[in-house]
Structures are given as C-alpha cells and as structure tokens.
Design a protein around this motif. Structure first.
Motif, PDB file in Angstrom:
ATOM      1  N   ILE A   6      40.926   1.525  56.487  1.00  0.00           N
ATOM      2  CA  ILE A   6      39.668   1.399  57.230  1.00  0.00           C
ATOM      3  C   ILE A   6      39.105   2.795  57.488  1.00  0.00           C
ATOM      4  O   ILE A   6      39.781   3.647  58.069  1.00  0.00           O
ATOM      5  CB  ILE A   6      39.877   0.678  58.576  1.00  0.00           C
ATOM      6  CG1 ILE A   6      40.523  -0.696  58.368  1.00  0.00           C
ATOM      7  CG2 ILE A   6      38.552   0.539  59.319  1.00  0.00           C
ATOM      8  CD1 ILE A   6      40.918  -1.387  59.668  1.00  0.00           C
ATOM      9  N   ILE A   8      36.452   4.911  59.589  1.00  0.00           N
ATOM     10  CA  ILE A   8      35.704   4.780  60.839  1.00  0.00           C
ATOM     11  C   ILE A   8      34.762   5.967  60.975  1.00  0.00           C
ATOM     12  O   ILE A   8      35.198   7.120  61.083  1.00  0.00           O
ATOM     13  CB  ILE A   8      36.650   4.693  62.050  1.00  0.00           C
ATOM     14  CG1 ILE A   8      37.604   3.499  61.887  1.00  0.00           C
ATOM     15  CG2 ILE A   8      35.864   4.570  63.351  1.00  0.00           C
ATOM     16  CD1 ILE A   8      38.645   3.375  62.983  1.00  0.00           C
ATOM     17  N   TYR A  78      33.750   0.201  68.995  1.00  0.00           N
ATOM     18  CA  TYR A  78      34.641   0.544  67.881  1.00  0.00           C
ATOM     19  C   TYR A  78      35.891  -0.340  67.902  1.00  0.00           C
ATOM     20  O   TYR A  78      36.341  -0.837  66.867  1.00  0.00           O
ATOM     21  CB  TYR A  78      35.069   2.011  67.963  1.00  0.00           C
ATOM     22  CG  TYR A  78      34.007   3.006  67.562  1.00  0.00           C
ATOM     23  CD1 TYR A  78      33.911   3.463  66.251  1.00  0.00           C
ATOM     24  CD2 TYR A  78      33.103   3.509  68.503  1.00  0.00           C
ATOM     25  CE1 TYR A  78      32.946   4.398  65.881  1.00  0.00           C
ATOM     26  CE2 TYR A  78      32.136   4.434  68.145  1.00  0.00           C
ATOM     27  CZ  TYR A  78      32.063   4.871  66.834  1.00  0.00           C
ATOM     28  OH  TYR A  78      31.109   5.787  66.470  1.00  0.00           O
ATOM     29  N   MET A  82      37.128  -3.079  65.099  1.00  0.00           N
ATOM     30  CA  MET A  82      38.454  -2.976  64.502  1.00  0.00           C
ATOM     31  C   MET A  82      39.227  -4.282  64.661  1.00  0.00           C
ATOM     32  O   MET A  82      39.901  -4.748  63.729  1.00  0.00           O
ATOM     33  CB  MET A  82      39.215  -1.819  65.169  1.00  0.00           C
ATOM     34  CG  MET A  82      40.433  -1.347  64.402  1.00  0.00           C
ATOM     35  SD  MET A  82      41.091   0.181  65.104  1.00  0.00           S
ATOM     36  CE  MET A  82      41.624  -0.405  66.716  1.00  0.00           C
ATOM     37  N   ILE A  86      41.541  -6.528  61.795  1.00  0.00           N
ATOM     38  CA  ILE A  86      43.010  -6.466  61.790  1.00  0.00           C
ATOM     39  C   ILE A  86      43.643  -7.856  61.767  1.00  0.00           C
ATOM     40  O   ILE A  86      43.259  -8.748  62.536  1.00  0.00           O
ATOM     41  CB  ILE A  86      43.510  -5.658  62.993  1.00  0.00           C
ATOM     42  CG1 ILE A  86      43.094  -4.193  62.829  1.00  0.00           C
ATOM     43  CG2 ILE A  86      45.031  -5.752  63.139  1.00  0.00           C
ATOM     44  CD1 ILE A  86      43.318  -3.348  64.036  1.00  0.00           C
ATOM     45  N   TYR A  92      47.808  -0.892  58.370  1.00  0.00           N
ATOM     46  CA  TYR A  92      46.505  -0.261  58.198  1.00  0.00           C
ATOM     47  C   TYR A  92      46.565   1.263  58.291  1.00  0.00           C
ATOM     48  O   TYR A  92      47.198   1.815  59.199  1.00  0.00           O
ATOM     49  CB  TYR A  92      45.517  -0.776  59.251  1.00  0.00           C
ATOM     50  CG  TYR A  92      45.204  -2.232  59.094  1.00  0.00           C
ATOM     51  CD1 TYR A  92      44.159  -2.662  58.279  1.00  0.00           C
ATOM     52  CD2 TYR A  92      45.977  -3.202  59.744  1.00  0.00           C
ATOM     53  CE1 TYR A  92      43.886  -4.013  58.119  1.00  0.00           C
ATOM     54  CE2 TYR A  92      45.712  -4.556  59.589  1.00  0.00           C
ATOM     55  CZ  TYR A  92      44.664  -4.951  58.771  1.00  0.00           C
ATOM     56  OH  TYR A  92      44.399  -6.280  58.602  1.00  0.00           O
ATOM     57  N   LEU A  94      44.062   4.125  59.171  1.00  0.00           N
ATOM     58  CA  LEU A  94      42.761   4.330  59.816  1.00  0.00           C
ATOM     59  C   LEU A  94      42.343   5.771  59.584  1.00  0.00           C
ATOM     60  O   LEU A  94      43.005   6.702  60.055  1.00  0.00           O
ATOM     61  CB  LEU A  94      42.847   4.062  61.321  1.00  0.00           C
ATOM     62  CG  LEU A  94      43.412   2.712  61.771  1.00  0.00           C
ATOM     63  CD1 LEU A  94      43.444   2.638  63.286  1.00  0.00           C
ATOM     64  CD2 LEU A  94      42.592   1.560  61.206  1.00  0.00           C
ATOM     65  N   GLN A  95      41.267   5.980  58.843  1.00  0.00           N
ATOM     66  CA  GLN A  95      40.761   7.336  58.647  1.00  0.00           C
ATOM     67  C   GLN A  95      39.525   7.519  59.515  1.00  0.00           C
ATOM     68  O   GLN A  95      38.540   6.809  59.369  1.00  0.00           O
ATOM     69  CB  GLN A  95      40.431   7.617  57.180  1.00  0.00           C
ATOM     70  CG  GLN A  95      40.086   9.086  56.957  1.00  0.00           C
ATOM     71  CD  GLN A  95      39.879   9.438  55.506  1.00  0.00           C
ATOM     72  OE1 GLN A  95      38.750   9.707  55.087  1.00  0.00           O
ATOM     73  NE2 GLN A  95      40.940   9.443  54.719  1.00  0.00           N
ATOM     74  N   ILE A  96      39.598   8.484  60.413  1.00  0.00           N
ATOM     75  CA  ILE A  96      38.529   8.728  61.382  1.00  0.00           C
ATOM     76  C   ILE A  96      37.944  10.107  61.106  1.00  0.00           C
ATOM     77  O   ILE A  96      38.672  11.098  61.021  1.00  0.00           O
ATOM     78  CB  ILE A  96      39.075   8.652  62.820  1.00  0.00           C
ATOM     79  CG1 ILE A  96      39.658   7.252  63.073  1.00  0.00           C
ATOM     80  CG2 ILE A  96      37.988   8.971  63.831  1.00  0.00           C
ATOM     81  CD1 ILE A  96      40.563   7.161  64.267  1.00  0.00           C
ATOM     82  N   ILE A 106      41.671   4.597  70.558  1.00  0.00           N
ATOM     83  CA  ILE A 106      42.183   3.756  69.469  1.00  0.00           C
ATOM     84  C   ILE A 106      43.703   3.698  69.507  1.00  0.00           C
ATOM     85  O   ILE A 106      44.300   2.626  69.364  1.00  0.00           O
ATOM     86  CB  ILE A 106      41.683   4.275  68.100  1.00  0.00           C
ATOM     87  CG1 ILE A 106      40.239   3.814  67.874  1.00  0.00           C
ATOM     88  CG2 ILE A 106      42.569   3.788  66.955  1.00  0.00           C
ATOM     89  CD1 ILE A 106      39.661   4.177  66.532  1.00  0.00           C
ATOM     90  N   PHE A 119      50.376   1.086  61.904  1.00  0.00           N
ATOM     91  CA  PHE A 119      49.149   1.867  61.741  1.00  0.00           C
ATOM     92  C   PHE A 119      49.473   3.334  61.459  1.00  0.00           C
ATOM     93  O   PHE A 119      50.456   3.877  61.941  1.00  0.00           O
ATOM     94  CB  PHE A 119      48.283   1.783  63.010  1.00  0.00           C
ATOM     95  CG  PHE A 119      47.754   0.408  63.282  1.00  0.00           C
ATOM     96  CD1 PHE A 119      46.478   0.041  62.890  1.00  0.00           C
ATOM     97  CD2 PHE A 119      48.543  -0.535  63.934  1.00  0.00           C
ATOM     98  CE1 PHE A 119      45.992  -1.230  63.137  1.00  0.00           C
ATOM     99  CE2 PHE A 119      48.074  -1.816  64.176  1.00  0.00           C
ATOM    100  CZ  PHE A 119      46.790  -2.164  63.780  1.00  0.00           C
ATOM    101  N   ILE A 121      47.215   6.857  61.526  1.00  0.00           N
ATOM    102  CA  ILE A 121      45.910   7.430  61.870  1.00  0.00           C
ATOM    103  C   ILE A 121      45.743   8.786  61.195  1.00  0.00           C
ATOM    104  O   ILE A 121      46.494   9.727  61.452  1.00  0.00           O
ATOM    105  CB  ILE A 121      45.747   7.570  63.398  1.00  0.00           C
ATOM    106  CG1 ILE A 121      45.749   6.190  64.061  1.00  0.00           C
ATOM    107  CG2 ILE A 121      44.448   8.317  63.723  1.00  0.00           C
ATOM    108  CD1 ILE A 121      45.623   6.221  65.568  1.00  0.00           C
TER     109      ILE A 121
END
Length: 374
Positions: A6, A8, A78, A82, A86, A92, A94-96, A106, A119, A121
């Motif tokens: 994902i 973001i 946000y 999400m 999910i 997952y 998660l690229q922010i 988050i 997850f 991140i």
C-alpha cells in the motif's frame, strides 16, 4: 500468506504540479512492472490503470473539533482508508512518502487493531535534515521498520541528531528520464540558441527553481550583474519566476513546462544552483548535468553527494557570499572557453537514471515482502 503493498500519499497520484517524486512514481506505474497493489491518497483528476485506489475522506468541521481531543487523531481519514483495505489473512508493506506526522498514529493503530508483525512500514524521506524534534524522535523512529533516504549524507544527519536509530536504512537517489535529459552536439545547441535569440559566441548561464528566497536567485542576480559588466557576451536564463526582472543580460523565461526544460539546459553552458537551505537532493542538478551543463552549486544538504563530492561540478563552500559565485562563474567561463566542460566525461551514463530508480524501488519492496514472509 499473501503480502500486498500500500502506497500512502498526501498528494493525489498522478499529480499535475511540480513535485519530483510524483513524476518518478508516475513513470514507475505507467512504464514499468511494479509491486504496488493500492494507493491511499486524495482523489486525483485521473486514475492510473492496474492499481486500486482508496481515496481519503475530506476532513470536515466536525473532524477538526474531534481532532482537539487527545485520543483522536487528525489522521483518522488515513486510518479509515487503510482499514477498508486490510484483510486478516494477508500481510502488508506500507510505504509512506514524506508525511512524518502519520507514522506514529499508523503504528499505534496497527498495534491496537491488528498484529504489528503482519506489517512492514517503509518511510520514504525526501528531505535532508531531521524533521521530528529529538524528544519525539524515539517514538517516531521506533515506529518505522525501514527508512529510505535520498543520500548517505541525510542518513548521517539522522545519526548525529537522534540518540537511537533502530530502523533499517536504505539509500535511493532520485531518478530522471535520460531519454529526455541528454546532451546535444554543437550544431543542435546552436540551433536551439538561435530560436531563443542567443548567439553561439555567448556564455549562457541558467537558474531554474521556485521563486523563494531560500533558492538563492537574489545572490545569483547580484553576482551576474558584475560578471556581465566585465563580460558583455554573457546571458542568464531564469526559469520559474513570474515577476519582472529588469537587469541587463537576464532573460526571464517565466514558468517553463517540464516538457520544455531539457532544451534550456541543452542551450546553456553553466547551470547555477545557489540553494540557501539543506536540499534533500536537487533533481535539477541531475537534469542539467546530463544535458551537458557545467554545474556550480551550493555545498548544502545532499548536493555534495549528488555532485560526487565535486567530481561532477563545482561546490561553493559559502553560498551566501556573492564574491564566491562571481569567482566560480568567471573560472567556469575560462575553463569552458579553453577546454570545454571538464566534468561531462566524468559522469557515468546511467547516473541517476529513472530506470535504475524503478529497479531499486522494486527491489526494496520485494525485500520488504520477503522480510514479512520470513
């Protein structure tokens, strides 16, 4: 168990204004194979094919009132987006991108609602200096599994500033389209100049940026005034500035569409980058150098690394001092008139290639997915 990715973003993707990283993602999504399954962002004017969107709900007055309550997060939209994606039987990545404020909310939400080990991140930081105060740094950095920096110099700044840096660090330089940003031969350069009313016996300088004090145009205009008095066969192209500039030898191109930028780099001899703040990267440096410009730039932020510690251009130690720019500009003219651009032959053909950026990004995401599976 499947692993999905994902992205973001606080900007809509695709994004139609100036932002270097959005151009890179646009290229990745449209031209290359990629690992992203979802994008969480504001609704864009058009959507990319082959990827699922979850649009951010617009914050209303009631949300703003709720956000004043400590237990509520101003990033609730946000988290809601999400939660719609999910599923309990998946993991997952998660690229922010750049949104530092959303990291801890988050992380806390995942820990409370899901299994944090499902997850990974990735925080992709496009600046240079640390962005979270040191007192809150432990919580912020402890929420990140992997931090992507534009340069090793930025990474070292984090090590100096924070007492604890538990994240995994990766370096990924910005990328440019080398099919567009490339040098031309002398005949082509002369033809480009003639269309703009420039002669081939002039030395042409160029500055291109947003019209903000930290971008240093006022320093360059003052330096160029003295350079032009002693060397009348000089011109300064200024791109990105809508106001009038009434100064001899200065040509204000005003706002230049990105598609037209290469030709202005290609007709220029010397590119000036007088930044007065700590740049994360300075992607225009990569564009100008691949178009054949002799680079003179402030030794600020990640610029030194981008220029190979001076291997690909001249670094100005004290960029606020006008006389240093005058000296470097005069020396640059002498070198070009005598021997041409000595830096051009030193630049690797694929340096800061957009294709390399895509391949590296895909590699980092694939490794993150494998980390979750292991």
């Amino acid at each position: 168990m499947d692993v999905e990715v994902i992205l973001i973003s606080e900007l809509p993707l695709p994004f139609h204004k100036v932002a270097s990283w959005t151009n890179m993602y646009h290229y990745l999504f449209k031209e290359k194979t990629h690992h992203f399954n979802y994008i969480i962002c504001p609704e864009p004017k058009e959507q990319l094919n082959g990827i699922s969107y979850q649009f951010l709900r617009k914050i209303n007055v009631l949300d703003k009132l709720k956000n004043k309550i400590p237990s509520k997060s101003k990033y609730s939209n946000y988290l809601e987006a999400m939660d719609k994606i999910i599923q309990p039987d998946k993991k997952y990545v998660l690229q922010i991108i750049d949104n530092s404020g959303i990291i801890t909310p988050i992380h806390n939400h995942i820990c409370k609602t899901y299994n944090r080990t499902d997850f990974y991140i990735q925080y992709y930081f496009h600046g240079f200096a640390p962005i979270v105060p040191s007192k809150r740094g432990k919580k912020f950095l402890g929420s990140i599994d992997e931090l992507l920096f534009l340069t090793r110099l930025a990474y070292k700044e984090f090590l100096k500033f924070y007492d604890e840096c538990p994240f995994k660090a990766r370096i990924i330089h910005n990328g440019i389209d080398l099919m567009r940003f490339k040098s031309v031969n002398n005949d082509q350069k002369e033809a480009l100049r003639l269309r703009e009313g420039l002669s081939n016996d002039e030395i042409v300088f160029m500055w291109c940026s947003q019209d903000r004090p930290k971008k240093g145009l006022h320093i360059i205009l003052e330096a160029f005034k003295e350079v032009h008095v002693k060397n009348p066969k000089t011109k300064l192209l200024v791109a990105g500035v809508n106001r009038e500039i009434n100064q001899k030898g200065v040509i204000n191109l005003k706002r230049v569409p990105n598609v037209d930028l290469p030709k202005y780099y290609q007709m220029s001899d010397i590119y000036l980058f007088p930044t007065l703040w700590k740049e994360g990267f300075g992607i225009v440096l990569a564009e100008a150098m691949h178009c054949g410009s002799y680079i003179i730039a402030s030794d600020q932020g990640g610029v030194r690394e981008v220029l190979g510690n001076g291997e690909y251009g001249v670094l100005i130690d004290h960029p606020n001092i006008v006389s240093e720019w005058i000296s470097a500009m005069n020396n640059g003219m002498i070198e070009i008139n005598n021997k041409g651009n000595k830096f051009s032959s030193r630049i690797p053909e694929d340096l800061y290639s957009l294709d390399n950026w895509c391949n590296t990004m895909n590699q980092f995401i694939e490794e993150a997915k494998q980390k979750l599976l292991s």
